[in-house]
Design a protein around this motif. Structure first.
Motif, short mmCIF file in Angstrom:
data_model
loop_
_atom_site.label_atom_id
_atom_site.label_comp_id
_atom_site.label_asym_id
_atom_site.label_seq_id
_atom_site.Cartn_x
_atom_site.Cartn_y
_atom_site.Cartn_z
N LEU A 30 78.26 90.44 5.54
CA LEU A 30 78.39 89.17 4.71
C LEU A 30 77.91 89.36 3.26
O LEU A 30 78.52 88.97 2.49
N LYS A 31 76.46 90.00 3.12
CA LYS A 31 76.14 90.30 1.68
C LYS A 31 77.24 90.94 0.90
O LYS A 31 77.49 90.69 -0.15
N ASN A 32 77.59 92.07 1.60
CA ASN A 32 78.62 93.00 0.89
C ASN A 32 79.84 92.28 0.51
O ASN A 32 80.49 92.44 -0.62
N ILE A 33 80.46 91.07 1.25
CA ILE A 33 81.77 90.63 1.17
C ILE A 33 81.38 89.73 -0.09
O ILE A 33 82.24 89.68 -1.05
N LEU A 34 80.14 89.00 -0.04
CA LEU A 34 80.02 88.19 -1.13
C LEU A 34 79.95 88.80 -2.42
O LEU A 34 80.20 88.17 -3.57
N LEU A 35 78.97 89.93 -2.36
CA LEU A 35 78.83 90.65 -3.74
C LEU A 35 80.24 91.20 -4.07
O LEU A 35 80.50 91.19 -5.49
N PHE A 36 81.13 91.43 -3.42
CA PHE A 36 82.50 91.80 -3.85
C PHE A 36 83.37 90.57 -4.25
O PHE A 36 84.29 90.74 -5.16
N THR A 37 83.26 89.40 -3.56
CA THR A 37 84.21 88.19 -3.59
C THR A 37 83.85 87.45 -4.97
O THR A 37 84.56 87.06 -5.47
N ILE A 38 82.53 87.13 -4.92
CA ILE A 38 81.98 86.02 -6.09
C ILE A 38 82.55 86.53 -7.36
O ILE A 38 83.07 85.46 -8.07
N PRO A 39 82.55 87.84 -7.94
CA PRO A 39 83.11 87.75 -9.14
C PRO A 39 84.62 87.47 -9.41
O PRO A 39 85.29 87.15 -10.33
N GLY A 40 85.24 87.75 -8.16
CA GLY A 40 86.80 87.48 -8.35
C GLY A 40 87.08 85.81 -8.36
O GLY A 40 87.86 85.34 -9.04
N LEU A 41 85.97 85.04 -7.51
CA LEU A 41 86.01 83.86 -7.59
C LEU A 41 85.76 83.27 -9.02
O LEU A 41 86.27 82.20 -9.37
N ILE A 42 85.01 83.91 -9.60
CA ILE A 42 84.62 83.48 -11.16
C ILE A 42 85.56 83.57 -11.83
O ILE A 42 85.81 82.62 -12.87
N ILE A 43 86.22 84.77 -12.01
CA ILE A 43 87.55 84.84 -12.74
C ILE A 43 88.55 83.86 -12.31
O ILE A 43 89.19 83.20 -13.32
N ALA A 44 88.89 83.44 -10.88
CA ALA A 44 89.88 82.36 -10.61
C ALA A 44 89.32 81.05 -11.37
O ALA A 44 90.42 80.31 -11.79
N VAL A 45 88.14 80.73 -11.24
CA VAL A 45 87.59 79.54 -11.86
C VAL A 45 87.98 79.35 -13.43
O VAL A 45 88.32 78.50 -13.86
N VAL A 46 87.75 80.42 -14.18
CA VAL A 46 87.86 80.65 -15.52
C VAL A 46 89.22 80.47 -15.76
O VAL A 46 89.71 79.70 -16.45
N GLN A 47 90.35 80.99 -14.91
CA GLN A 47 91.62 80.98 -15.01
C GLN A 47 92.06 79.39 -15.01
O GLN A 47 92.64 78.90 -15.54
N LEU A 48 91.53 78.77 -13.74
CA LEU A 48 91.89 77.45 -13.43
C LEU A 48 91.68 76.30 -14.71
O LEU A 48 92.16 75.76 -15.13
N VAL A 49 90.25 76.65 -15.21
CA VAL A 49 89.90 76.07 -16.37
C VAL A 49 90.68 76.39 -17.59
O VAL A 49 91.27 75.45 -18.27
N PHE A 50 91.01 77.50 -17.91
CA PHE A 50 92.01 77.97 -18.77
C PHE A 50 93.54 77.05 -18.77
O PHE A 50 93.95 76.42 -19.79
N ASP A 51 93.98 77.06 -17.61
CA ASP A 51 95.20 76.28 -17.41
C ASP A 51 95.09 74.96 -17.58
O ASP A 51 95.84 74.18 -18.11
N ASN A 52 94.15 74.28 -17.15
CA ASN A 52 93.76 72.90 -17.12
C ASN A 52 93.58 72.50 -18.78
O ASN A 52 94.14 71.48 -19.14
N VAL A 53 92.87 73.16 -19.58
CA VAL A 53 92.82 72.77 -20.78
C VAL A 53 93.80 73.17 -21.77
O VAL A 53 94.39 72.21 -22.45
N GLY A 54 94.70 74.12 -21.30
CA GLY A 54 96.17 74.35 -21.86
C GLY A 54 97.02 72.98 -21.52
O GLY A 54 97.60 72.79 -22.66
N MET A 55 96.91 72.64 -20.50
CA MET A 55 97.77 71.19 -20.14
C MET A 55 97.31 70.20 -21.09
O MET A 55 98.04 69.35 -21.35
#
Length: 184
Positions: A30-55
């Motif tokens: 579980l710890k390994n999966i979280l360590l690997f997944t959280i950076p990808g989730l951060i990137i996805a949130v940044v992308q969503l914010v970018f898209d919303n600001v663009g709109m």
């Protein structure tokens, strides 16, 4: 005995920090999966914010521009998914080779994936640019905003080679167990 210039220089340099390498096959899964997944989730949130600001910015310019961006959303979503998965395919193969400790195969996979990225990037760009109008027309894009939608899609696909190379690099670093590097 005299020291060589290299030995003297090496002795005067501060020690380098060793980079931490994660072995995701050991320890708490579980710890390994979280360590690997959280950076990808951060990137996805940044992308969503970018898209919303663009709109929001596009919304201030007029509804026709919003309609053009909205009409191009299916093509952009397909294109983005295609680029992510095309660039990401090498990551899985590299992860398997890394897990087996086969550095020779890792290098072969990395070079092949890089060659494919360089080859397919321009192809995807040209295909997207040439097919923008026919696909938008087939999707029923209103005549009032089709020209703006075509322009938007063409600009997006013009950037496809760079996006594909980025996705390739991220996939390879993740395949080697480093999901934090894309955040740096």
């Amino acid at each position: 005995m005299q020291e060589s210039a290299q030995e003297t220089a090496a002795a005067s340099e501060p020690p380098r920090k060793s980079k931490k390498v994660y072995d995701f096959t050991q320890g708490n899964m579980l710890k390994n999966i979280l360590l690997f997944t959280i950076p990808g989730l951060i990137i996805a949130v940044v992308q969503l914010v970018f898209d919303n600001v663009g709109m929001i910015v596009i919304g201030k310019t007029g509804t026709m521009y919003q309609a053009a961006v909205g009409a191009s959303a299916p093509i952009i979503s397909f294109g983005l998914s295609f680029l992510i998965h095309l660039g990401g395919g090498g990551g899985l193969a590299v992860a398997v080779a890394a897990g087996k400790g086969d550095e020779k195969k890792q290098n072969r996979i990395i070079h092949t994936a890089a060659a494919l990225s360089f080859t397919f990037g321009p192809f995807v760009a040209v295909a997207g640019i040439l097919l923008a109008r026919p696909v938008l027309a087939a999707l029923g894009t209103p005549d009032e905003c089709i020209n703006l939608a075509v322009l938007y899609v063409r600009i997006y696909f013009l950037c496809a080679p760079a996006r594909l190379l980025y996705n390739f690099a991220v996939s390879i670093t993740r395949g080697l167990g480093d999901s934090n590097k894309p955040l740096r």
